[in-house]
Write a protein that holds these residues in place. Structure first.
Motif, short mmCIF file in Angstrom:
data_model
loop_
_atom_site.label_atom_id
_atom_site.label_comp_id
_atom_site.label_asym_id
_atom_site.label_seq_id
_atom_site.Cartn_x
_atom_site.Cartn_y
_atom_site.Cartn_z
N VAL A 55 38.60 50.93 49.29
CA VAL A 55 39.22 51.41 48.06
C VAL A 55 38.25 52.36 47.39
CG1 VAL A 55 40.61 49.32 47.70
CG2 VAL A 55 38.38 49.50 46.62
N GLU A 56 38.78 53.20 46.54
CA GLU A 56 37.95 54.06 45.73
C GLU A 56 38.19 53.67 44.28
OE1 GLU A 56 39.27 57.64 44.44
OE2 GLU A 56 37.30 58.50 44.13
N ALA A 57 37.12 53.51 43.54
CA ALA A 57 37.22 53.20 42.12
C ALA A 57 36.35 54.18 41.35
CB ALA A 57 36.78 51.76 41.86
N ASP A 58 36.98 55.05 40.61
CA ASP A 58 36.29 56.00 39.76
C ASP A 58 35.20 56.78 40.49
OD1 ASP A 58 35.99 57.36 37.38
OD2 ASP A 58 34.70 55.86 36.46
N ASN A 117 33.31 54.84 46.63
CA ASN A 117 34.02 54.22 47.75
C ASN A 117 33.43 52.86 48.04
OD1 ASN A 117 35.83 56.39 48.35
ND2 ASN A 117 34.06 57.50 49.17
N TRP A 118 34.32 51.89 48.32
CA TRP A 118 33.91 50.52 48.57
C TRP A 118 34.63 50.00 49.82
CZ3 TRP A 118 30.60 48.13 45.01
CH2 TRP A 118 30.48 48.75 43.75
N LEU A 119 33.89 49.42 50.75
CA LEU A 119 34.46 48.68 51.86
C LEU A 119 35.04 47.39 51.29
CD1 LEU A 119 34.67 47.90 54.97
CD2 LEU A 119 32.46 46.75 54.60
N GLY A 121 39.75 31.73 51.29
CA GLY A 121 39.47 30.75 50.25
C GLY A 121 38.64 31.26 49.08
N ASP A 122 38.46 32.56 48.99
CA ASP A 122 37.67 33.14 47.91
C ASP A 122 38.23 34.51 47.58
OD1 ASP A 122 35.70 33.32 46.00
OD2 ASP A 122 34.04 33.04 47.37
N GLY A 123 37.69 35.15 46.58
CA GLY A 123 38.10 36.49 46.23
C GLY A 123 37.47 37.52 47.16
N PRO A 124 37.79 38.78 46.96
CA PRO A 124 37.29 39.84 47.83
C PRO A 124 35.81 40.15 47.62
CG PRO A 124 38.51 40.79 46.01
CD PRO A 124 38.65 39.29 45.89
N ARG A 125 35.22 40.76 48.65
CA ARG A 125 33.85 41.28 48.55
C ARG A 125 33.96 42.78 48.86
NH1 ARG A 125 30.26 38.02 51.82
NH2 ARG A 125 31.39 38.88 53.57
N PHE A 126 33.26 43.57 48.06
CA PHE A 126 33.25 45.02 48.22
C PHE A 126 31.80 45.48 48.41
CE2 PHE A 126 36.90 43.97 45.63
CZ PHE A 126 37.91 44.76 46.16
N THR A 127 31.60 46.46 49.28
CA THR A 127 30.27 47.04 49.50
C THR A 127 30.40 48.54 49.46
OG1 THR A 127 29.72 45.16 50.94
CG2 THR A 127 28.23 47.06 51.00
N ARG A 131 26.15 55.60 50.37
CA ARG A 131 25.15 55.58 49.30
C ARG A 131 23.78 55.25 49.90
NH1 ARG A 131 26.82 57.48 44.30
NH2 ARG A 131 29.06 57.58 44.52
N LYS A 132 22.70 55.63 49.21
CA LYS A 132 21.33 55.40 49.68
C LYS A 132 20.95 53.92 49.76
CE LYS A 132 19.73 59.79 49.59
NZ LYS A 132 19.06 60.49 50.61
N ALA A 133 21.66 53.08 49.03
CA ALA A 133 21.49 51.62 49.12
C ALA A 133 22.89 51.01 49.08
CB ALA A 133 20.64 51.09 47.96
N TYR A 134 23.06 49.94 49.81
CA TYR A 134 24.35 49.24 49.80
C TYR A 134 24.39 48.29 48.61
CZ TYR A 134 25.09 51.14 54.44
OH TYR A 134 25.25 52.00 55.50
#
Length: 159
Positions: free
Chosen positions: A101-104, A107-109, A115-121, A125-128
């Motif tokens: 997804v892209e937010a503002d 970009n996020w994987l 059993g849990d909410g999503p994780r985005f990375t 970018r120079k650091a994840y």
């Protein structure tokens, strides 16, 4: 979820459709137990710069402490939102079917967790930067919008 798109495709306005009103959850005084990443020195410096830019509230939740305390981690609410900077590149980024997804402008994987909410990375970018959300945010990328400005300011693109 219709807002998912394969990595590398142009950003769309789908994120705007996904934005739901953030839940008004109260912050807890308890500190979240958050594993601290161990990035190389250059990435750690980027993460320290990000730590200085992070907001006091995300999705209406106040920032809370993490245990152990580290400039590489942050949490909001009762660990409903947890950020870790300097994490290793996720294996899922090698998957051509991976969703993002892209937010503002960031970009996020997207990784859905059983059993849990999503994780985005973050990508490109120079650091994840990894953001884990609890189940309350299963269909809400509002926290990513709140974190996009600090990420754009402190974590340079890798391209």
């Amino acid at each position: 979820m219709s807002s998912h798109r394969p990595l590398g495709l142009p950003a769309s306005a789908a994120v705007a459709a996904l934005l739901l009103a953030a839940t008004g959850c109260a912050a807890s005084d308890a500190e979240a137990s958050v594993p601290v990443p161990g990035p190389p020195a250059a990435e750690a410096a980027v993460c320290r710069a990000l730590a200085k830019e992070l907001p006091g509230t995300v999705a209406g939740l106040a920032r809370s402490g993490t245990e152990p305390e580290s400039e590489l981690t942050a949490a909001w609410g009762d660990a409903a939102i947890v950020l870790r900077c300097g994490v290793p590149r996720p294996e899922k980024m090698n998957d051509p079917q991976a969703r993002a997804v892209e937010a503002d402008g960031v970009n996020w994987l997207l990784e859905l967790r059983e059993g849990d909410g999503p994780r985005f990375t973050t990508t490109y970018r120079k650091a994840y930067v990894e953001v884990s959300l609890d189940e309350r945010y299963a269909h809400d990328v509002g926290p990513l919008v709140d974190l996009a400005g600090p990420v754009k300011k402190a974590v340079p693109p890798s391209l």
